[in-house]
Write a protein that holds these residues in place. Structure first.
Motif, PDB file in Angstrom:
ATOM      1  N   GLU A 243      -0.977 -16.277  -2.729  1.00 18.28           N
ATOM      2  CA  GLU A 243      -1.689 -16.578  -3.973  1.00 18.28           C
ATOM      3  C   GLU A 243      -3.206 -16.561  -3.758  1.00 18.28           C
ATOM      4  O   GLU A 243      -3.961 -16.103  -4.622  1.00 18.28           O
ATOM      5  N   THR A 244      -3.645 -17.057  -2.599  1.00 18.46           N
ATOM      6  CA  THR A 244      -5.080 -17.016  -2.281  1.00 18.46           C
ATOM      7  C   THR A 244      -5.557 -15.576  -2.177  1.00 18.46           C
ATOM      8  O   THR A 244      -6.653 -15.241  -2.650  1.00 18.46           O
ATOM      9  N   ALA A 245      -4.727 -14.725  -1.562  1.00 16.14           N
ATOM     10  CA  ALA A 245      -5.081 -13.300  -1.460  1.00 16.14           C
ATOM     11  C   ALA A 245      -5.253 -12.694  -2.847  1.00 16.14           C
ATOM     12  O   ALA A 245      -6.194 -11.926  -3.096  1.00 16.14           O
ATOM     13  N   ILE A 246      -4.361 -13.044  -3.772  1.00 18.13           N
ATOM     14  CA  ILE A 246      -4.460 -12.531  -5.149  1.00 18.13           C
ATOM     15  C   ILE A 246      -5.739 -13.035  -5.805  1.00 18.13           C
ATOM     16  O   ILE A 246      -6.431 -12.288  -6.505  1.00 18.13           O
ATOM     17  N   SER A 247      -6.081 -14.302  -5.554  1.00 18.24           N
ATOM     18  CA  SER A 247      -7.301 -14.863  -6.156  1.00 18.24           C
ATOM     19  C   SER A 247      -8.558 -14.179  -5.637  1.00 18.24           C
ATOM     20  O   SER A 247      -9.584 -14.159  -6.300  1.00 18.24           O
ATOM     21  N   PHE A 248      -8.461 -13.577  -4.431  1.00 18.90           N
ATOM     22  CA  PHE A 248      -9.582 -12.833  -3.857  1.00 18.90           C
ATOM     23  C   PHE A 248      -9.445 -11.327  -4.108  1.00 18.90           C
ATOM     24  O   PHE A 248      -9.947 -10.514  -3.347  1.00 18.90           O
ATOM     25  N   GLN A 249      -8.722 -10.979  -5.180  1.00 23.01           N
ATOM     26  CA  GLN A 249      -8.627  -9.603  -5.662  1.00 23.01           C
ATOM     27  C   GLN A 249      -7.784  -8.689  -4.777  1.00 23.01           C
ATOM     28  O   GLN A 249      -8.020  -7.482  -4.719  1.00 23.01           O
ATOM     29  N   TYR A 250      -6.786  -9.246  -4.077  1.00 19.37           N
ATOM     30  CA  TYR A 250      -5.866  -8.363  -3.366  1.00 19.37           C
ATOM     31  C   TYR A 250      -4.995  -7.650  -4.393  1.00 19.37           C
ATOM     32  O   TYR A 250      -4.745  -8.159  -5.477  1.00 19.37           O
ATOM     33  N   ALA A 251      -4.539  -6.441  -4.048  1.00 17.05           N
ATOM     34  CA  ALA A 251      -3.707  -5.656  -4.969  1.00 17.05           C
ATOM     35  C   ALA A 251      -2.511  -6.490  -5.427  1.00 17.05           C
ATOM     36  O   ALA A 251      -1.710  -6.953  -4.609  1.00 17.05           O
ATOM     37  N   GLU A 252      -2.395  -6.681  -6.730  1.00 22.46           N
ATOM     38  CA  GLU A 252      -1.405  -7.626  -7.247  1.00 22.46           C
ATOM     39  C   GLU A 252       0.026  -7.135  -7.069  1.00 22.46           C
ATOM     40  O   GLU A 252       0.929  -7.940  -6.818  1.00 22.46           O
ATOM     41  N   THR A 253       0.244  -5.830  -7.156  1.00 23.90           N
ATOM     42  CA  THR A 253       1.616  -5.314  -7.083  1.00 23.90           C
ATOM     43  C   THR A 253       2.301  -5.687  -5.772  1.00 23.90           C
ATOM     44  O   THR A 253       3.371  -6.320  -5.790  1.00 23.90           O
ATOM     45  N   PRO A 254       1.762  -5.312  -4.596  1.00 22.60           N
ATOM     46  CA  PRO A 254       2.446  -5.696  -3.352  1.00 22.60           C
ATOM     47  C   PRO A 254       2.469  -7.198  -3.127  1.00 22.60           C
ATOM     48  O   PRO A 254       3.429  -7.732  -2.550  1.00 22.60           O
ATOM     49  N   ALA A 255       1.441  -7.907  -3.589  1.00 27.30           N
ATOM     50  CA  ALA A 255       1.406  -9.360  -3.393  1.00 27.30           C
ATOM     51  C   ALA A 255       2.511 -10.040  -4.202  1.00 27.30           C
ATOM     52  O   ALA A 255       3.213 -10.937  -3.695  1.00 27.30           O
ATOM     53  N   ARG A 256       2.681  -9.624  -5.455  1.00 33.72           N
ATOM     54  CA  ARG A 256       3.739 -10.215  -6.287  1.00 33.72           C
ATOM     55  C   ARG A 256       5.127  -9.852  -5.763  1.00 33.72           C
ATOM     56  O   ARG A 256       6.059 -10.663  -5.817  1.00 33.72           O
ATOM     57  N   LEU A 257       5.265  -8.637  -5.261  1.00 36.03           N
ATOM     58  CA  LEU A 257       6.544  -8.247  -4.660  1.00 36.03           C
ATOM     59  C   LEU A 257       6.871  -9.134  -3.463  1.00 36.03           C
ATOM     60  O   LEU A 257       8.025  -9.540  -3.259  1.00 36.03           O
ATOM     61  N   GLU A 258       5.850  -9.431  -2.666  1.00 37.27           N
ATOM     62  CA  GLU A 258       6.056 -10.288  -1.497  1.00 37.27           C
ATOM     63  C   GLU A 258       6.447 -11.698  -1.935  1.00 37.27           C
ATOM     64  O   GLU A 258       7.361 -12.305  -1.353  1.00 37.27           O
ATOM     65  N   TYR A 280       5.574  -5.549 -11.652  1.00 31.15           N
ATOM     66  CA  TYR A 280       5.800  -4.325 -12.428  1.00 31.15           C
ATOM     67  C   TYR A 280       4.754  -4.168 -13.525  1.00 31.15           C
ATOM     68  O   TYR A 280       4.210  -3.072 -13.737  1.00 31.15           O
ATOM     69  N   GLU A 281       4.433  -5.258 -14.194  1.00 30.09           N
ATOM     70  CA  GLU A 281       3.449  -5.185 -15.276  1.00 30.09           C
ATOM     71  C   GLU A 281       2.049  -4.887 -14.771  1.00 30.09           C
ATOM     72  O   GLU A 281       1.221  -4.346 -15.508  1.00 30.09           O
ATOM     73  N   SER A 282       1.786  -5.214 -13.516  1.00 29.93           N
ATOM     74  CA  SER A 282       0.467  -4.914 -12.938  1.00 29.93           C
ATOM     75  C   SER A 282       0.316  -3.430 -12.617  1.00 29.93           C
ATOM     76  O   SER A 282      -0.798  -2.925 -12.497  1.00 29.93           O
ATOM     77  N   HIS A 286       4.468   2.263 -10.739  1.00 32.24           N
ATOM     78  CA  HIS A 286       5.093   2.028  -9.441  1.00 32.24           C
ATOM     79  C   HIS A 286       6.607   1.976  -9.654  1.00 32.24           C
ATOM     80  O   HIS A 286       7.171   0.932  -9.966  1.00 32.24           O
ATOM     81  N   ALA A 287       7.274   3.114  -9.437  1.00 32.42           N
ATOM     82  CA  ALA A 287       8.700   3.222  -9.758  1.00 32.42           C
ATOM     83  C   ALA A 287       9.553   2.282  -8.907  1.00 32.42           C
ATOM     84  O   ALA A 287      10.491   1.652  -9.408  1.00 32.42           O
ATOM     85  N   ALA A 288       9.264   2.187  -7.620  1.00 26.67           N
ATOM     86  CA  ALA A 288      10.053   1.319  -6.742  1.00 26.67           C
ATOM     87  C   ALA A 288       9.923  -0.139  -7.156  1.00 26.67           C
ATOM     88  O   ALA A 288      10.894  -0.905  -7.093  1.00 26.67           O
ATOM     89  N   CYS A 289       8.732  -0.511  -7.598  1.00 28.48           N
ATOM     90  CA  CYS A 289       8.497  -1.870  -8.075  1.00 28.48           C
ATOM     91  C   CYS A 289       9.335  -2.137  -9.332  1.00 28.48           C
ATOM     92  O   CYS A 289       9.957  -3.189  -9.476  1.00 28.48           O
ATOM     93  N   GLY A 290       9.356  -1.165 -10.221  1.00 34.87           N
ATOM     94  CA  GLY A 290      10.158  -1.295 -11.438  1.00 34.87           C
ATOM     95  C   GLY A 290      11.639  -1.410 -11.119  1.00 34.87           C
ATOM     96  O   GLY A 290      12.354  -2.211 -11.731  1.00 34.87           O
ATOM     97  N   PHE A 291      12.112  -0.623 -10.145  1.00 36.36           N
ATOM     98  CA  PHE A 291      13.536  -0.678  -9.772  1.00 36.36           C
ATOM     99  C   PHE A 291      13.899  -2.057  -9.232  1.00 36.36           C
ATOM    100  O   PHE A 291      14.954  -2.609  -9.565  1.00 36.36           O
ATOM    101  N   THR A 292      13.036  -2.621  -8.402  1.00 32.24           N
ATOM    102  CA  THR A 292      13.295  -3.962  -7.843  1.00 32.24           C
ATOM    103  C   THR A 292      13.428  -4.998  -8.955  1.00 32.24           C
ATOM    104  O   THR A 292      14.331  -5.842  -8.925  1.00 32.24           O
ATOM    105  N   TYR A 293      12.535  -4.922  -9.927  1.00 31.61           N
ATOM    106  CA  TYR A 293      12.590  -5.852 -11.067  1.00 31.61           C
ATOM    107  C   TYR A 293      13.856  -5.631 -11.889  1.00 31.61           C
ATOM    108  O   TYR A 293      14.560  -6.591 -12.244  1.00 31.61           O
TER     109      TYR A 293
END
Length: 369
Positions: A243-258, A280-282, A286-293
């Motif tokens: 969450e701290t990484a996201i707050s410092f502008q880390y790419a939200e897609t891989p962070a949310r997946l993690e 997925y909404e971010s 990202h097809a793989a992200c959508g499939f996971t969701y």
């Protein structure tokens, strides 16, 4: 060996110049006062004698006094010039030392960057990660205060070996954060490494697998989730890092997946689904992200599959079947299942045909030549 620094860098300039100024003033004082002392002691005693001498003697005394004043003035000026030259030389020398230090520092940085670039260009394999770590170790000798060096070496430790050299990875990510507190990449790596360490405690091999040498991660099976559920306090720390990484502008897609993966492994599928949806909404491309969701949505909403189209799940699976190379067969299979449950036989037939075709194609690809 760290950066090159001047030993006098922390001393104010006025304190460094004070001894030189004092010496210059002392020289000026000597040259100015000494002739006056001669005038005072010598000429004062000479003056009564001059009263009894001829006018010529009086004129000579007067001329000597004029000459003495001239010499005193010139000597004082020379002392001032010499002092100014000394001060200027000292300042120039200090500037030269500072520039020399900067040049040495830049050269060390260049050597470090060359080592880092060499390590980053190595292909991704276990041996290559070990080689990269050695290069990062060499780069550290040139410059130990560059945060990205520790981020990159931490990532190399994380991926080295089948299960990762996680303790060293955590140390390097923490060092990177100490040097740069808002490094989103370091925070993300720290969260990943901490979570993987926790998971590693609760993986075990079967009796047969324990007898195998070089057990890889794919052979390990999770006995149960009880350990992970009980370790929620530890896992929360790893989640906070992400969450701290996201707050410092880390790419939200891989962070949310993690984060979704963390929640899922602890048995909290609803929160995992929420994180997957945010991922997925971010990035809806990202097809793989959508499939996971979509996959977890189907698992969690088996009693309300009729809302799959309204929720956008059908469109996600259609996109994944075409764009996601790794999950395309699974996406077609899920479409087949979903169309059957929604009583759409034509669509189900098409999805089944595509699933069969892809499996047949794969069999032919795997056929020995």
């Amino acid at each position: 060996m760290g950066t090159t620094t001047d030993s006098h860098a922390d001393i104010p300039l006025w304190r460094r110049l004070a001894p030189i100024l004092a010496s210059s003033l002392l020289i000026i004082a000597v040259f100015m006062v000494f002739p006056k002392l001669i005038d005072y002691f010598f000429l004062r005693n000479l003056h009564p004698l001059a009263q009894n001498c001829t006018d010529n003697a009086t004129i000579e005394v007067s001329n000597f006094q004029t000459y003495s004043s001239f010499v005193t003035t010139i000597t004082g000026l020379l002392a001032l010039i010499i002092g100014a030259i000394g001060i200027g030389s000292y300042i120039s020398f200090q500037k030269f030392k500072e520039e020399e230090g900067k040049i040495t520092d830049r050269r060390n940085q260049l050597d470090m960057f060359l080592k880092i670039e060499e390590a980053r260009n190595i292909s991704e394999s276990d041996a290559a990660y070990s080689t990269a770590i050695k290069l990062y170790d060499e780069a550290e000798k040139f410059h130990c205060n560059y945060y990205m060096l520790y981020v990159l070496r931490g990532e190399a430790y994380y991926f080295r070996n089948e299960t990762g050299d996680l303790q060293n990875a955590v140390k390097d990510f923490e060092l990177a954060i100490k040097l740069k507190k808002n490094s989103s990449r370091a925070w993300f790596g720290l969260g990943q490494a901490r979570f993987k360490l926790i998971v590693k405690k609760h993986w075990r091999a079967s009796a047969k697998e324990r007898n195998l040498k070089g057990i890889c991660a794919s052979l390990l099976t999770l006995a149960n989730n009880d350990g992970l559920v009980n370790a929620k306090g530890e896992i929360q720390i790893a989640m906070d890092d992400i969450e701290t990484a996201i707050s410092f502008q880390y790419a939200e897609t891989p962070a949310r997946l993690e984060l979704g993966k963390m929640y899922k492994l602890t048995g909290d599928n609803q929160r995992a689904l929420h994180q997957y949806k945010m991922a997925y909404e971010s990035n809806k491309f990202h097809a793989a992200c959508g499939f996971t969701y979509a996959l977890l949505w189907l698992v969690e909403n088996d009693d309300r599959l009729d809302s799959a189209e309204q929720e956008g799940i059908l469109n996600i699976l259609k996109k994944s079947s075409v764009d996601d190379v790794f999950n395309s067969k699974a996406a077609y299979a899920l479409l087949w299942f979903l169309y059957e449950r929604l009583e759409r036989p034509d669509d189900a037939k098409t999805a089944k045909a595509m699933t069969d075709q892809m499996i047949i194609d794969q069999l032919f690809e795997l056929r020995p030549q």
